[in-house]
Design a protein around this motif. Structure first.
Motif, PDB file in Angstrom:
ATOM      1  N   CYS A 232     -23.184 -26.534  -7.318  1.00 19.40           N
ATOM      2  CA  CYS A 232     -22.358 -25.537  -7.996  1.00 19.40           C
ATOM      3  C   CYS A 232     -22.566 -24.828  -6.724  1.00 19.40           C
ATOM      4  O   CYS A 232     -21.170 -24.279  -6.266  1.00 19.40           O
ATOM      5  CB  CYS A 232     -23.558 -25.074  -9.054  1.00 19.40           C
ATOM      6  SG  CYS A 232     -22.251 -23.930  -9.626  1.00 19.40           S
ATOM      7  N   PRO A 233     -23.338 -24.101  -6.115  1.00 17.32           N
ATOM      8  CA  PRO A 233     -22.883 -22.861  -4.946  1.00 17.32           C
ATOM      9  C   PRO A 233     -22.554 -23.633  -3.767  1.00 17.32           C
ATOM     10  O   PRO A 233     -21.762 -23.196  -2.641  1.00 17.32           O
ATOM     11  CB  PRO A 233     -24.474 -22.580  -5.091  1.00 17.32           C
ATOM     12  CG  PRO A 233     -25.977 -23.805  -5.265  1.00 17.32           C
ATOM     13  CD  PRO A 233     -24.770 -23.633  -6.441  1.00 17.32           C
TER      14      PRO A 233
ATOM     15  N   TYR B 151     -22.748 -16.034  -8.278  1.00 18.21           N
ATOM     16  CA  TYR B 151     -23.223 -17.773  -7.461  1.00 18.21           C
ATOM     17  C   TYR B 151     -24.858 -17.317  -7.429  1.00 18.21           C
ATOM     18  O   TYR B 151     -25.741 -17.847  -6.823  1.00 18.21           O
ATOM     19  CB  TYR B 151     -22.550 -18.294  -6.311  1.00 18.21           C
ATOM     20  CG  TYR B 151     -21.316 -18.856  -6.689  1.00 18.21           C
ATOM     21  CD1 TYR B 151     -21.611 -20.386  -7.225  1.00 18.21           C
ATOM     22  CD2 TYR B 151     -20.085 -18.634  -6.537  1.00 18.21           C
ATOM     23  CE1 TYR B 151     -20.468 -20.919  -7.836  1.00 18.21           C
ATOM     24  CE2 TYR B 151     -18.884 -19.260  -6.911  1.00 18.21           C
ATOM     25  CZ  TYR B 151     -19.197 -19.995  -7.911  1.00 18.21           C
ATOM     26  OH  TYR B 151     -17.551 -20.615  -8.093  1.00 18.21           O
TER      27      TYR B 151
END
Length: 193
Positions: free
Chosen positions: A27-28, A107
């Protein structure tokens, strides 16, 4: 001992790269990799969190959970440690580097739920790593994450000015690029212990 620690560092950073071979922390990796500066900031935050979390979880596991026979609590304890560390990083960045804090946006708190951070802590316990090996493995894993996200951000910056077919623009070309990076990092597999 130093040779083993150096091999652990190289293996965790390059051979078993947390993003490109274990597919943790995507995801990040995909969300923050649009700009090299932002990616480097995220990489630095992840290095700090994973390294310190590896140290703290090793001490808590071996010094508290094992002697008190509370091993079944390891996941909950590790998540609490990680959440506290991320809160410290978030407060420090908000105070010291508001621009980076704003650039990382949503994030930054997601580091708490980044499976790579918890994965490193659990892997250290499962492998029976001592304190020093846990810290080195944590630092190597986080360094590998930082290397991967910065390389992807650099490639994405270069691709921004190119003509990419409409069907591949945006996330599809990013995923293809990440796949090619994973293949390239597979070449490091001869370095493992």
């Amino acid at each position: 001992m130093i040779k083993i620690l150096l091999l652990t560092l190289l293996t965790t950073a390059l051979v078993n790269n947390v993003v490109l071979s274990q597919f943790l922390g995507l995801c990040p990796f995909l969300g923050v990799s649009k700009n090299v500066k932002t990616a480097a900031g995220m990489g630095g935050a992840v290095i700090f969190v994973i390294t310190v979390a590896s140290a703290l979880t090793s001490v808590l596991y071996n010094g508290v959970l094992v002697p008190l026979d509370l091993i079944y609590m390891e996941t909950i304890v590790f998540i609490l440690v990680i959440a506290a560390l991320v809160q410290l990083v978030e407060m420090a960045l908000k105070k010291l580097s508001h621009g980076l804090y704003a650039a990382l946006g949503v994030y930054l708190p997601l580091i708490t739920t980044n499976c790579a951070v918890l994965g490193v802590a659990l892997t250290n316990v499962q492998n029976g790593n001592d304190f020093i090996t846990s810290v080195v493995a944590g630092f190597g894993t986080a360094g590998g994450f930082a290397i991967a996200i910065i390389i992807l951000a650099g490639i994405r910056e270069k691709m921004a000015g190119n003509n990419v077919p409409h069907a591949f623009s945006g996330m599809p070309i990013t995923l293809i690029t990440a796949g090619l990076m994973a293949i390239a990092f597979y070449g490091f597999s001869g370095l493992s212990i």
